[in-house]
Design a protein around this motif. Structure first.
Motif, PDB file in Angstrom:
ATOM      1  N   THR A  93       0.877  -1.163   0.000  1.00 11.18           N
ATOM      2  CA  THR A  93       0.000   0.000   0.000  1.00 11.18           C
ATOM      3  C   THR A  93       0.921   1.222   0.000  1.00 11.18           C
ATOM      4  OG1 THR A  93      -1.721   1.177   1.262  1.00 11.18           O
ATOM      5  CG2 THR A  93      -0.207  -0.159   2.544  1.00 11.18           C
ATOM      6  N   ARG A 108       1.208  -8.528  -1.355  1.00 11.89           N
ATOM      7  CA  ARG A 108       1.055  -8.903   0.053  1.00 11.89           C
ATOM      8  C   ARG A 108       1.248 -10.409   0.117  1.00 11.89           C
ATOM      9  NH1 ARG A 108      -4.200  -5.096   1.752  1.00 11.89           N
ATOM     10  NH2 ARG A 108      -3.152  -3.158   1.190  1.00 11.89           N
ATOM     11  N   GLU A 155       0.275 -13.039   1.386  1.00  9.99           N
ATOM     12  CA  GLU A 155      -0.851 -13.614   2.125  1.00  9.99           C
ATOM     13  C   GLU A 155      -0.515 -15.030   2.586  1.00  9.99           C
ATOM     14  OE1 GLU A 155      -3.890 -12.168   2.591  1.00  9.99           O
ATOM     15  OE2 GLU A 155      -3.790 -10.431   1.262  1.00  9.99           O
ATOM     16  N   VAL A 183      -7.939 -14.729  -8.375  1.00  9.49           N
ATOM     17  CA  VAL A 183      -7.562 -13.318  -8.221  1.00  9.49           C
ATOM     18  C   VAL A 183      -8.246 -12.663  -7.026  1.00  9.49           C
ATOM     19  CG1 VAL A 183      -7.117 -13.059 -10.682  1.00  9.49           C
ATOM     20  CG2 VAL A 183      -9.390 -12.495  -9.787  1.00  9.49           C
ATOM     21  N   ARG A 210      -8.101 -13.505  -3.743  1.00 10.71           N
ATOM     22  CA  ARG A 210      -7.089 -13.260  -2.711  1.00 10.71           C
ATOM     23  C   ARG A 210      -5.755 -13.656  -3.311  1.00 10.71           C
ATOM     24  NH1 ARG A 210      -6.669 -11.457   2.109  1.00 10.71           N
ATOM     25  NH2 ARG A 210      -8.927 -11.382   2.266  1.00 10.71           N
ATOM     26  N   ASP A 261      -5.597   2.956  -5.289  1.00  7.55           N
ATOM     27  CA  ASP A 261      -5.550   3.572  -3.965  1.00  7.55           C
ATOM     28  C   ASP A 261      -5.467   5.077  -4.108  1.00  7.55           C
ATOM     29  OD1 ASP A 261      -3.141   2.344  -4.936  1.00  7.55           O
ATOM     30  OD2 ASP A 261      -2.080   2.873  -3.103  1.00  7.55           O
ATOM     31  N   TYR A 290      -5.702   8.962  -1.981  1.00  6.56           N
ATOM     32  CA  TYR A 290      -5.319   9.559  -0.709  1.00  6.56           C
ATOM     33  C   TYR A 290      -5.820  10.995  -0.685  1.00  6.56           C
ATOM     34  CZ  TYR A 290      -2.476   5.396  -0.828  1.00  6.56           C
ATOM     35  OH  TYR A 290      -2.088   4.083  -0.918  1.00  6.56           O
ATOM     36  N   GLY A 303     -13.937  -3.002  -1.867  1.00  8.01           N
ATOM     37  CA  GLY A 303     -13.334  -1.702  -1.625  1.00  8.01           C
ATOM     38  C   GLY A 303     -13.316  -1.420  -0.138  1.00  8.01           C
ATOM     39  N   HIS A 304     -12.417  -0.520   0.256  1.00  4.70           N
ATOM     40  CA  HIS A 304     -12.303  -0.205   1.683  1.00  4.70           C
ATOM     41  C   HIS A 304     -11.782   1.216   1.795  1.00  4.70           C
ATOM     42  CE1 HIS A 304     -11.166  -2.083   5.852  1.00  4.70           C
ATOM     43  NE2 HIS A 304     -11.829  -0.949   5.965  1.00  4.70           N
ATOM     44  N   PHE A 344     -10.859   4.655   4.396  1.00  6.33           N
ATOM     45  CA  PHE A 344     -10.384   4.938   5.760  1.00  6.33           C
ATOM     46  C   PHE A 344     -10.200   6.442   5.959  1.00  6.33           C
ATOM     47  CE2 PHE A 344      -8.538   1.053   4.141  1.00  6.33           C
ATOM     48  CZ  PHE A 344      -8.557   0.143   5.184  1.00  6.33           C
ATOM     49  N   TYR A 390      -8.233   5.316   0.288  1.00 13.05           N
ATOM     50  CA  TYR A 390      -9.429   4.741  -0.336  1.00 13.05           C
ATOM     51  C   TYR A 390      -9.017   3.692  -1.357  1.00 13.05           C
ATOM     52  CZ  TYR A 390     -10.573   9.343   1.524  1.00 13.05           C
ATOM     53  OH  TYR A 390     -10.674  10.442   2.353  1.00 13.05           O
ATOM     54  N   GLY A 391      -9.300   2.433  -1.062  1.00 11.68           N
ATOM     55  CA  GLY A 391      -8.848   1.351  -1.943  1.00 11.68           C
ATOM     56  C   GLY A 391      -9.977   0.664  -2.689  1.00 11.68           C
ATOM     57  N   GLY A 418     -10.331  -2.930  -4.992  1.00 14.24           N
ATOM     58  CA  GLY A 418      -9.646  -4.136  -5.468  1.00 14.24           C
ATOM     59  C   GLY A 418      -9.955  -4.355  -6.937  1.00 14.24           C
TER      60      GLY A 418
HETATM   61  N1  5CA Z   1      -4.334   1.739   1.587  1.00 16.33           N
HETATM   62  C1  5CA Z   1      -5.658   1.236   1.853  1.00 16.33           C
HETATM   63  C2  5CA Z   1      -6.673   1.875   0.987  1.00 16.33           C
HETATM   64  S1  5CA Z   1      -6.022   2.766  -0.325  1.00 16.33           S
HETATM   65  C3  5CA Z   1      -5.673  -0.277   1.666  1.00 16.33           C
HETATM   66  O1  5CA Z   1      -4.681  -0.868   1.352  1.00 16.33           O
HETATM   67  N2  5CA Z   1      -6.826  -0.865   1.887  1.00 16.33           N
HETATM   68  S2  5CA Z   1      -7.102  -2.440   1.849  1.00 16.33           S
HETATM   69  O2  5CA Z   1      -6.070  -3.147   2.499  1.00 16.33           O
HETATM   70  O3  5CA Z   1      -8.403  -2.626   2.400  1.00 16.33           O
HETATM   71  O4  5CA Z   1      -7.130  -2.884   0.349  1.00 16.33           O
HETATM   72  C4  5CA Z   1      -8.008  -2.261  -0.552  1.00 16.33           C
HETATM   73  C5  5CA Z   1      -8.738  -3.272  -1.400  1.00 16.33           C
HETATM   74  O5  5CA Z   1      -7.810  -4.084  -2.107  1.00 16.33           O
HETATM   75  C6  5CA Z   1      -9.585  -4.256  -0.622  1.00 16.33           C
HETATM   76  O6  5CA Z   1     -10.867  -3.729  -0.341  1.00 16.33           O
HETATM   77  C7  5CA Z   1      -9.675  -5.437  -1.571  1.00 16.33           C
HETATM   78  O7  5CA Z   1     -10.739  -5.241  -2.480  1.00 16.33           O
HETATM   79  C8  5CA Z   1      -8.353  -5.374  -2.313  1.00 16.33           C
HETATM   80  N3  5CA Z   1      -7.422  -6.406  -1.790  1.00 16.33           N
HETATM   81  C9  5CA Z   1      -6.797  -6.415  -0.601  1.00 16.33           C
HETATM   82  N4  5CA Z   1      -6.036  -7.512  -0.473  1.00 16.33           N
HETATM   83  C10 5CA Z   1      -6.183  -8.219  -1.627  1.00 16.33           C
HETATM   84  C11 5CA Z   1      -5.643  -9.456  -2.111  1.00 16.33           C
HETATM   85  N5  5CA Z   1      -4.800 -10.181  -1.391  1.00 16.33           N
HETATM   86  N6  5CA Z   1      -6.017  -9.870  -3.355  1.00 16.33           N
HETATM   87  C12 5CA Z   1      -6.862  -9.138  -4.100  1.00 16.33           C
HETATM   88  N7  5CA Z   1      -7.387  -7.969  -3.696  1.00 16.33           N
HETATM   89  C13 5CA Z   1      -7.065  -7.515  -2.473  1.00 16.33           C
END
Ligand code: 5CA
Length: 447
Positions: free
Chosen positions: A115, A146, A148, A155, A157, A165, A167, A292-293, A295, A324-325, A327
Motif C-alpha cells: 500500500t 502482500r 498472504e 484473483v 485473494r 488507492d 489519498y 473496496g475499503h 479509511f 481509499y482502496g 480491489g
Molecule cells: N491503503 C488502503 C486503501 S487505499 C488499503 O490498502 N486498503 S485495503 O487493504 O483494504 O485494500 C483495498 C482493497 O484491495 C480491498 O478492499 C480489496 O478489495 C483489495 N485487496 C486487498 N487484499 C487483496 C488481495 N490479497 N487480493 C486481491 N485484492 C485484495
C-alpha cells in the motif's frame, strides 16, 4: 487506453477449457481459468491473457473515470519502495510477514509495496506547504504485493493484485470528512456502473489505522467475510447519487441516508444493536466479498512523516488524511461471482471484453462468410467492440465457447438465414433470441 476494437478468434489467444480445472474451488476462479482469462504463474500470482486483460482494463477505466469525476488526480508510484519511509511511520516492523522484503545490491532494505500511505505522504510533505495546496486528492492504479498466508480463490485473494488507492489531504477534520464522503459517493457510482450492488458497511481499520472506515461488500456465498445488514440495503437504489459535490451538507446527507440502516462486517458486528435496530424478518446474515475499503485516519501518517501546512493565520498544522482502496483485479472475480449461469460468465456490458460475438455457423461458405465479413467491418466502423468466431469448428463448440466467455450479445449467421435474409441475435443474459435483418441487428447494437 484504447483496446483493439475487433478480433478474429482464429488468430486470437483464447485458450478455453471444456472441463473444470481441478484446483479451483469457487465458480469465478473456475470460469476465469476455463475462459482463458488468466494463468497462474505461482501461488497468488497471475498472468492476464487477452480476454482477462480487456476486462481488467475496463474495470480500471470505470474506477478512473469516477475518481476523476470527484477531482482526484491520477499519478503513478513505483511498486518497489524504500524501507526507510516505513520505519518513520512505524509500520516496517508492524507489517510482519505479509510484507515482501528485498535487499538491493548495495544492501539497502527495500520492499514490494503492499500500500502507499507512507510514499504519498512523503511526496505531499516535500511539495505542499500551505493551506492553498489543500484540499487535494491523488490516486494511482498499481500492482501491490502482500505475502498472504493463504492466497486462494484465484484473483480474489492474490499475493500480487491490482489496486486503485487514493489519498486525501485536508486542513481540518471537517474538510477531511467531506473528502471521505466524496470518495464514498464515487464508490457507489463505480460499483453500480459495473452492475454490482456493493453495500457500504462499518468496518475494522486493521493495519491502515484510523477510526472511521467502510468496506464495500457484494454479497456472494463464496465471500470471505461474514456480514450483517438490514434488508432495506439490498433494495436501496444505490445508483441515485446525483448530488452537488461541492455542497458538503448535501453530500453528507446522501452518505447518511445510505449508512443509516444497520450494516457491519463481522469484526464490527454488535448483535445487540442489530437485534434492537432491525426487525427479525429484515435481518440479513450473509457472506460477502470486500471490493473496496475506505479509511479516515487524521494525522496518523502526516505527523510522523512531517506533512504539515501553514494555515491562513500562519499556524503550522498536520494535514488530515484518508485513504481509499478498490480491489481492481479482485473485482474481475467478484463480478463473475455475481454474474454467471450454468453455461459460463454473463458479463455486464460495461465490463465485457467485447460487446458482440459474431458467430459464423459455416465457415468457408461463401454466403455466411460474406455476411459475417460485412457485419464485422460495419461493427468496427460503428465503434462496437466485436469478436468474430471465424474458426473452422462445429457450431456447438462456437456456441459453448461464446456462452462461456460471456459476451452480452451473439449474432449468429447460418446458411438458412443468409438465404432468408436474416441473422439471429441472442441475448446472453436472458437467452432471448430474435431473427432480424443484418442491418437491423447492426442498428440495435450500435445504438
Ligand atoms: N491503503 C488502503 C486503501 S487505499 C488499503 O490498502 N486498503 S485495503 O487493504 O483494504 O485494500 C483495498 C482493497 O484491495 C480491498 O478492499 C480489496 O478489495 C483489495 N485487496 C486487498 N487484499 C487483496 C488481495 N490479497 N487480493 C486481491 N485484492 C485484495
Amino acid at each position: 487506453m484504447r483496446l483493439s476494437p475487433a478480433v478474429r478468434v482464429s488468430t486470437y489467444f483464447m485458450p478455453t477449457m471444456r472441463d473444470d480445472p481441478a484446483d479451483a474451488q469457487i465458480v469465478s476462479h473456475r470460469l476465469m481459468l476455463r475462459s482463458g482469462m488468466i494463468r497462474q504463474e505461482s501461488a497468488g500470482i497471475y498472468s492476464w491473457l487477452p480476454l482477462g486483460f480487456r476486462v481488467l482494463k475496463k474495470i480500471e477505466q470505470i474506477v478512473r473515470e469516477e475518481q476523476d469525476r470527484i477531482g482526484a488526480h491520477e499519478i503513478l508510484m513505483p511498486t518497489i519502495q524504500s524501507a526507510d519511509l516505513w520505519r518513520k511511520s512505524g509500520r516496517y516492523d508492524d507489517y510482519g510477514k505479509e510484507m515482501l522484503r528485498i535487499t538491493d545490491r548495495h544492501e539497502r532494505d527495500m520492499l514490494f509495496g503492499p500500500t502507499n500511505e507512507e510514499m504519498i505522504t512523503d511526496i505531499f510533505a516535500e511539495h505542499a506547504k500551505s493551506y492553498k495546496n489543500v484540499p487535494l486528492m491523488m490516486y494511482h492504479i498499481q500492482w501491490k504485493f502482500r505475502d498472504e498466508v493463504r492466497p486462494r480463490f484465484g484473483v480474489m485473494r492474490g499475493r500480487e493484485f491490482l489496486m486503485k488507492d487514493a489519498y486525501s489531504f485536508d486542513l481540518d477534520a471537517e474538510a477531511g470528512r467531506h473528502s471521505y464522503n466524496k470518495q464514498f459517493i464515487a464508490y457507489l457510482r463505480t460499483y453500480s456502473r459495473m452492475g454490482l450492488q456493493a453495500i457500504p458497511m462499518a468496518a475494522d481499520t486493521g493495519p491502515i489505522g484510523g477510526d472511521m472506515s467502510h468496506e464495500f461488500i457484494i454479497l456472494a456465498d463464496t465471500g470471505e467475510s461474514e456480514v450483517f445488514c438490514d434488508k432495506s440495503l439490498l433494495e436501496h437504489d444505490l445508483t441515485e447519487t446525483d448530488v452537488n459535490l461541492s455542497d458538503p451538507a448535501a453530500v453528507q446527507a446522501l452518505v447518511d441516508s445510505v449508512t443509516a440502516p444497520y450494516a457491519a462486517t463481522d469484526e464490527q458486528h454488535d448483535t445487540a444493536a442489530f437485534e434492537a435496530e432491525v426487525p427479525e424478518d429484515r435481518r440479513v446474515t450473509a457472506r460477502g466479498i470486500e471490493v473496496g475499503h475506505i479509511f479516515f485516519f487524521a494525522d496518523k501518517y502526516s505527523k510522523p512523516l512531517g506533512a504539515s501546512v501553514t494555515t491562513s493565520q500562519g499556524e503550522q498544522v498536520d494535514v488530515q488524511m484518508g485513504s481509499y482502496g478498490v480491489g481492481v483485479s479482485r473485482l474481475a472475480g467478484g463480478i463473475i461471482e455475481a454474474c454467471h449461469d450454468e453455461n459460463g460468465i454473463v458479463w455486464p456490458e460495461a465490463v465485457a471484453p467485447f460487446k458482440v460475438a459474431l458467430i459464423n455457423l459455416r465457415q468457408g461458405d461463401e454466403g455466411t462468410d460474406g455476411v459475417c465479413e460485412d457485419l464485422y467491418a460495419k461493427f468496427q466502423a460503428a465503434g462496437v467492440e466485436v469478436i468474430y468466431d471465424d474458426r473452422e469448428e462445429r457450431a456447438g463448440v462456437k456456441f459453448s465457447d461464446m456462452d462461456l466467455i460471456g459476451i452480452p450479445w451473439q449474432i449468429i449467421v447460418g446458411p438458412k438465414g443468409v438465404k432468408g435474409g436474416f441473422v439471429e441475435m441472442k441475448n446472453r443474459k436472458t437467452g432471448e433470441r430474435e431473427e432480424l435483418s443484418a442491418e437491423a441487428a447492426l442498428a440495435k447494437l450500435a445504438a
